[in-house]
Design a protein around this motif. Structure first.
Motif, PDB file in Angstrom:
ATOM      1  N   VAL A 130     -24.990 -30.895 -15.846  1.00  0.00           N
ATOM      2  CA  VAL A 130     -23.769 -30.872 -15.027  1.00  0.00           C
ATOM      3  C   VAL A 130     -23.630 -29.505 -14.365  1.00  0.00           C
ATOM      4  O   VAL A 130     -23.343 -29.393 -13.171  1.00  0.00           O
ATOM      5  CB  VAL A 130     -22.521 -31.187 -15.883  1.00  0.00           C
ATOM      6  N   SER A 131     -23.838 -28.449 -15.158  1.00  0.00           N
ATOM      7  CA  SER A 131     -23.771 -27.088 -14.624  1.00  0.00           C
ATOM      8  C   SER A 131     -24.796 -26.876 -13.521  1.00  0.00           C
ATOM      9  O   SER A 131     -24.505 -26.232 -12.503  1.00  0.00           O
ATOM     10  CB  SER A 131     -23.997 -26.078 -15.755  1.00  0.00           C
ATOM     11  N   CYS A 132     -25.991 -27.449 -13.710  1.00  0.00           N
ATOM     12  CA  CYS A 132     -27.052 -27.308 -12.709  1.00  0.00           C
ATOM     13  C   CYS A 132     -26.665 -27.991 -11.398  1.00  0.00           C
ATOM     14  O   CYS A 132     -26.857 -27.434 -10.314  1.00  0.00           O
ATOM     15  CB  CYS A 132     -28.346 -27.896 -13.261  1.00  0.00           C
ATOM     16  N   ILE A 133     -26.087 -29.192 -11.478  1.00  0.00           N
ATOM     17  CA  ILE A 133     -25.660 -29.922 -10.278  1.00  0.00           C
ATOM     18  C   ILE A 133     -24.618 -29.115  -9.510  1.00  0.00           C
ATOM     19  O   ILE A 133     -24.713 -28.933  -8.286  1.00  0.00           O
ATOM     20  CB  ILE A 133     -25.092 -31.305 -10.656  1.00  0.00           C
ATOM     21  N   LEU A 134     -23.622 -28.613 -10.233  1.00  0.00           N
ATOM     22  CA  LEU A 134     -22.548 -27.857  -9.592  1.00  0.00           C
ATOM     23  C   LEU A 134     -23.060 -26.533  -9.034  1.00  0.00           C
ATOM     24  O   LEU A 134     -22.603 -26.079  -7.975  1.00  0.00           O
ATOM     25  CB  LEU A 134     -21.419 -27.609 -10.590  1.00  0.00           C
ATOM     26  N   THR A 135     -24.004 -25.916  -9.719  1.00  0.00           N
ATOM     27  CA  THR A 135     -24.585 -24.658  -9.243  1.00  0.00           C
ATOM     28  C   THR A 135     -25.345 -24.865  -7.940  1.00  0.00           C
ATOM     29  O   THR A 135     -25.230 -24.068  -6.993  1.00  0.00           O
ATOM     30  CB  THR A 135     -25.516 -24.056 -10.304  1.00  0.00           C
ATOM     31  N   VAL A 136     -26.125 -25.935  -7.872  1.00  0.00           N
ATOM     32  CA  VAL A 136     -26.875 -26.237  -6.652  1.00  0.00           C
ATOM     33  C   VAL A 136     -25.917 -26.500  -5.491  1.00  0.00           C
ATOM     34  O   VAL A 136     -26.096 -25.966  -4.383  1.00  0.00           O
ATOM     35  CB  VAL A 136     -27.805 -27.445  -6.873  1.00  0.00           C
ATOM     36  N   PHE A 137     -24.885 -27.296  -5.743  1.00  0.00           N
ATOM     37  CA  PHE A 137     -23.914 -27.599  -4.692  1.00  0.00           C
ATOM     38  C   PHE A 137     -23.199 -26.315  -4.254  1.00  0.00           C
ATOM     39  O   PHE A 137     -22.984 -26.077  -3.055  1.00  0.00           O
ATOM     40  CB  PHE A 137     -22.898 -28.624  -5.194  1.00  0.00           C
ATOM     41  N   GLY A 138     -22.842 -25.491  -5.225  1.00  0.00           N
ATOM     42  CA  GLY A 138     -22.172 -24.240  -4.911  1.00  0.00           C
ATOM     43  C   GLY A 138     -23.037 -23.307  -4.081  1.00  0.00           C
ATOM     44  O   GLY A 138     -22.564 -22.674  -3.131  1.00  0.00           O
ATOM     45  N   ALA A 139     -24.323 -23.237  -4.424  1.00  0.00           N
ATOM     46  CA  ALA A 139     -25.245 -22.389  -3.664  1.00  0.00           C
ATOM     47  C   ALA A 139     -25.389 -22.895  -2.229  1.00  0.00           C
ATOM     48  O   ALA A 139     -25.444 -22.104  -1.279  1.00  0.00           O
ATOM     49  CB  ALA A 139     -26.603 -22.353  -4.357  1.00  0.00           C
ATOM     50  N   ALA A 140     -25.443 -24.216  -2.074  1.00  0.00           N
ATOM     51  CA  ALA A 140     -25.546 -24.799  -0.730  1.00  0.00           C
ATOM     52  C   ALA A 140     -24.310 -24.470   0.102  1.00  0.00           C
ATOM     53  O   ALA A 140     -24.412 -24.121   1.289  1.00  0.00           O
ATOM     54  CB  ALA A 140     -25.735 -26.312  -0.833  1.00  0.00           C
ATOM     55  N   LEU A 141     -23.141 -24.549  -0.525  1.00  0.00           N
ATOM     56  CA  LEU A 141     -21.902 -24.280   0.212  1.00  0.00           C
ATOM     57  C   LEU A 141     -21.726 -22.789   0.493  1.00  0.00           C
ATOM     58  O   LEU A 141     -21.118 -22.407   1.494  1.00  0.00           O
ATOM     59  CB  LEU A 141     -20.704 -24.837  -0.565  1.00  0.00           C
ATOM     60  N   ASP A 142     -22.249 -21.943  -0.382  1.00  0.00           N
ATOM     61  CA  ASP A 142     -22.261 -20.498  -0.093  1.00  0.00           C
ATOM     62  C   ASP A 142     -23.023 -20.218   1.198  1.00  0.00           C
ATOM     63  O   ASP A 142     -22.607 -19.419   2.028  1.00  0.00           O
ATOM     64  CB  ASP A 142     -22.920 -19.734  -1.248  1.00  0.00           C
ATOM     65  N   TYR A 143     -24.140 -20.892   1.344  1.00  0.00           N
ATOM     66  CA  TYR A 143     -24.981 -20.712   2.535  1.00  0.00           C
ATOM     67  C   TYR A 143     -24.270 -21.237   3.781  1.00  0.00           C
ATOM     68  O   TYR A 143     -24.475 -20.737   4.882  1.00  0.00           O
ATOM     69  CB  TYR A 143     -26.309 -21.439   2.319  1.00  0.00           C
ATOM     70  N   ALA A 144     -23.432 -22.275   3.571  1.00  0.00           N
ATOM     71  CA  ALA A 144     -22.667 -22.811   4.705  1.00  0.00           C
ATOM     72  C   ALA A 144     -21.627 -21.806   5.200  1.00  0.00           C
ATOM     73  O   ALA A 144     -21.248 -21.803   6.376  1.00  0.00           O
ATOM     74  CB  ALA A 144     -21.980 -24.116   4.307  1.00  0.00           C
ATOM     75  N   VAL A 145     -21.154 -20.948   4.280  1.00  0.00           N
ATOM     76  CA  VAL A 145     -20.208 -19.888   4.658  1.00  0.00           C
ATOM     77  C   VAL A 145     -20.945 -18.747   5.348  1.00  0.00           C
ATOM     78  O   VAL A 145     -20.596 -18.308   6.433  1.00  0.00           O
ATOM     79  CB  VAL A 145     -19.449 -19.369   3.414  1.00  0.00           C
ATOM     80  N   GLU A 146     -21.996 -18.285   4.677  1.00  0.00           N
ATOM     81  CA  GLU A 146     -22.779 -17.164   5.198  1.00  0.00           C
ATOM     82  C   GLU A 146     -24.247 -17.414   4.855  1.00  0.00           C
ATOM     83  O   GLU A 146     -24.577 -17.637   3.688  1.00  0.00           O
ATOM     84  CB  GLU A 146     -22.305 -15.847   4.560  1.00  0.00           C
ATOM     85  N   PRO A 147     -25.119 -17.525   5.817  1.00  0.00           N
ATOM     86  CA  PRO A 147     -24.990 -17.061   7.198  1.00  0.00           C
ATOM     87  C   PRO A 147     -24.657 -18.152   8.230  1.00  0.00           C
ATOM     88  O   PRO A 147     -24.589 -17.861   9.413  1.00  0.00           O
ATOM     89  CB  PRO A 147     -26.391 -16.526   7.475  1.00  0.00           C
ATOM     90  N   MET A 148     -24.437 -19.421   7.793  1.00  0.00           N
ATOM     91  CA  MET A 148     -24.316 -20.500   8.766  1.00  0.00           C
ATOM     92  C   MET A 148     -22.965 -20.533   9.475  1.00  0.00           C
ATOM     93  O   MET A 148     -22.856 -21.055  10.587  1.00  0.00           O
ATOM     94  CB  MET A 148     -24.580 -21.848   8.083  1.00  0.00           C
ATOM     95  N   HIS A 149     -21.918 -20.042   8.806  1.00  0.00           N
ATOM     96  CA  HIS A 149     -20.565 -20.041   9.380  1.00  0.00           C
ATOM     97  C   HIS A 149     -20.055 -21.446   9.700  1.00  0.00           C
ATOM     98  O   HIS A 149     -19.269 -21.636  10.639  1.00  0.00           O
ATOM     99  CB  HIS A 149     -20.510 -19.173  10.650  1.00  0.00           C
ATOM    100  N   TYR A 150     -20.477 -22.426   8.906  1.00  0.00           N
ATOM    101  CA  TYR A 150     -19.939 -23.773   9.035  1.00  0.00           C
ATOM    102  C   TYR A 150     -18.592 -23.878   8.318  1.00  0.00           C
ATOM    103  O   TYR A 150     -17.756 -24.704   8.678  1.00  0.00           O
ATOM    104  CB  TYR A 150     -20.891 -24.795   8.436  1.00  0.00           C
ATOM    105  N   LEU A 151     -18.402 -23.079   7.258  1.00  0.00           N
ATOM    106  CA  LEU A 151     -17.169 -23.072   6.472  1.00  0.00           C
ATOM    107  C   LEU A 151     -16.616 -21.655   6.434  1.00  0.00           C
ATOM    108  O   LEU A 151     -17.370 -20.678   6.458  1.00  0.00           O
ATOM    109  CB  LEU A 151     -17.431 -23.551   5.037  1.00  0.00           C
ATOM    110  N   SER A 152     -15.307 -21.543   6.327  1.00  0.00           N
ATOM    111  CA  SER A 152     -14.691 -20.223   6.209  1.00  0.00           C
ATOM    112  C   SER A 152     -14.676 -19.742   4.764  1.00  0.00           C
ATOM    113  O   SER A 152     -14.609 -18.539   4.496  1.00  0.00           O
ATOM    114  CB  SER A 152     -13.263 -20.250   6.760  1.00  0.00           C
ATOM    115  N   ALA A 153     -14.731 -20.679   3.817  1.00  0.00           N
ATOM    116  CA  ALA A 153     -14.749 -20.335   2.387  1.00  0.00           C
ATOM    117  C   ALA A 153     -15.470 -21.440   1.628  1.00  0.00           C
ATOM    118  O   ALA A 153     -15.540 -22.586   2.088  1.00  0.00           O
ATOM    119  CB  ALA A 153     -13.338 -20.159   1.862  1.00  0.00           C
ATOM    120  N   ASN A 154     -15.995 -21.084   0.474  1.00  0.00           N
ATOM    121  CA  ASN A 154     -16.711 -22.050  -0.362  1.00  0.00           C
ATOM    122  C   ASN A 154     -15.727 -22.764  -1.276  1.00  0.00           C
ATOM    123  O   ASN A 154     -15.146 -22.145  -2.170  1.00  0.00           O
ATOM    124  CB  ASN A 154     -17.776 -21.334  -1.191  1.00  0.00           C
ATOM    125  N   PRO A 155     -15.512 -24.076  -1.106  1.00  0.00           N
ATOM    126  CA  PRO A 155     -14.553 -24.789  -1.949  1.00  0.00           C
ATOM    127  C   PRO A 155     -14.997 -24.894  -3.408  1.00  0.00           C
ATOM    128  O   PRO A 155     -14.181 -25.189  -4.276  1.00  0.00           O
ATOM    129  CB  PRO A 155     -14.481 -26.179  -1.299  1.00  0.00           C
TER     130      PRO A 155
END
Length: 426
Positions: A130-155
């Protein structure tokens, strides 16, 4: 967004366009409604769910599915090792895309993801996974914030891993009686005797034991050097094809030498008389078998290849001695009478026999755990045990391998009693 209703036979259906996945426009349609009004109500609800995923937001055009593909290509492929790529891609394809792939990326909120985390907990998955799934999703969303600028913050930042009450994994400590039964079942001459002896008398990890070559063993100094481990990986196909099980003709696997688990895993381990005699005899037997079987004897050579990131790696290739190869030979420690490599896959048979025939709880890691426990119970310095096992920090040794046993408890009582007597006499 386009959508509408239509009558199909005696019932009504609704339909609307979804976002693009893999560059192709997707469509959602559902039928079975008795009236047009029911279909229109359901359509409005479905469009609201699609657009918002249960939240108010300003949508972006990219879907979660397309973004995860983009993140995998831009970040995971260039930066992750092969096995990590496989793990990440399986999580993406098995968990993240089926749950959120059709939604737009900006529909995701902390509340939605916290509910997802709670659902994962209730599904019965292991806490670590479970931790691994959430970590992967979190890392992907971090990348969406920076450097992609698709999101203003990581939910995912505010999502908490649910407490999962689960009994800790049993760590098996073999009794001396069980150990004697194991080596009696797989005595000297068995292909599994040497890996069993190495695990019991040195505490090496399974990937380290089966990665040993005779160049790593110094019989005169009675020590072995851990400078690599063995890994199994596919070649001839990229990671996505491996995970999706496409192009099966190219999904061949082979054994490779890899760097040790951590920097501290690189170490020299001394051994005593029992393992010395076992290794000395095994070395002599292998030399005798090679002469006996001659050109029919199997040897291993190493072929240099490049991984997905252009880094050099070494593939272990078995060849008959009769075939003259220009590739350098490597002499593996764990081989059969005919020279075939005994791998971690081969060892599964040994574990199965110990379980089903001998009725002993066992896995290869139990040899490592038993080795460490015997050392601690006998008063060995914890720091020396840490170095011997190749742990990066002493907390791992204390938390994982050092635990209360009856012998340790009794020794503590004896130490205290003796200390009190000495103080009374002084």
């Amino acid at each position: 967004m386009t959508g509408g209703t239509r009558k199909r036979g005696a019932t009504w259906s609704y339909y609307f366009d979804l976002g693009k996945i893999d560059g192709k426009r997707q469509k959602k349609e559902k039928g079975g409604f008795k009236t047009k009004k029911e279909a229109e109500t359901a359509l409005a609800k479905a469009i609201n769910e699609y657009n918002n995923a249960g939240a108010v937001f300003t949508p972006s055009e990219i879907t979660v599915s397309d973004y995860l593909d983009q993140w995998y290509d831009l970040y995971c492929k260039p930066n992750l090792k092969y096995q990590s790529q496989v793990t990440y891609l399986r999580i993406i394809e098995i968990h993240l895309k089926p749950k959120y792939g059709k939604y737009r990326l900006k529909a995701l909120t902390s509340a939605i993801l916290q509910e997802y985390a709670n659902d994962l907990k209730m599904s019965g998955l292991a806490k670590k996974y479970v931790s691994c799934i959430l970590t992967v999703f979190g890392a992907a969303l971090d990348y969406a914030v920076e450097p992609m600028h698709y999101l203003s913050a990581n939910p995912m930042r505010y999502v908490k891993l649910p407490k999962i009450e689960r009994s800790p994994r049993e760590r098996i400590v073999l009794s001396m009686e069980d150990w004697e039964r194991i080596v009696e079942r797989f005595p000297s001459g068995s292909r599994f005797y040497i890996p069993l002896m190495i695990g019991f008398y040195t505490g090496l990890r399974i990937s380290e034991t089966f990665g040993l070559t005779w160049d790593d063993i110094d019989l005169e100094k009675r020590e072995l050097t851990v400078n690599k481990q063995i890994v199994k990986r596919n070649f001839g196909a990229d990671v996505r094809k491996v995970v999706e099980k496409k192009d099966k003709r190219k999904l061949r696997s082979s054994w490779y030498f890899a760097t040790p688990k951590t920097q501290s895993s690189k170490r020299t381990v001394k051994f005593g008389e029992m393992l010395y005699q076992a290794l000395k005899q095994e070395r002599a037997e292998q030399m005798k078998n090679e002469l006996k079987h001659g050109e029919r004897y199997t040897i291993q050579v190493v072929k240099k290849e490049l991984d997905e990131k252009g880094n050099e790696m070494q593939r272990i290739v078995p060849v008959q001695k009769s075939l003259q190869s220009d590739l350098p030979r490597v002499k593996m420690v764990c081989v059969t009478e005919h020279g075939e490599y005994t791998s971690t896959d081969s060892f599964k048979y040994c574990s199965k026999i110990i379980h089903k025939e001998l009725k002993i709880a066992f896995d290869y890691h139990s040899l490592r755990h038993t080795h460490a426990t015997i050392l601690i119970e006998s008063g060995a310095d914890v720091k020396d045990v840490q170095t011997r096992l190749g742990h990066a920090n002493i907390q791992t040794t204390l938390q994982t391998y050092v635990h209360d046993t009856e012998k340790m408890a009794n020794r503590s009582v004896d130490i205290f009693e003796q200390a009190v007597k000495q103080k009374k006499l002084s």
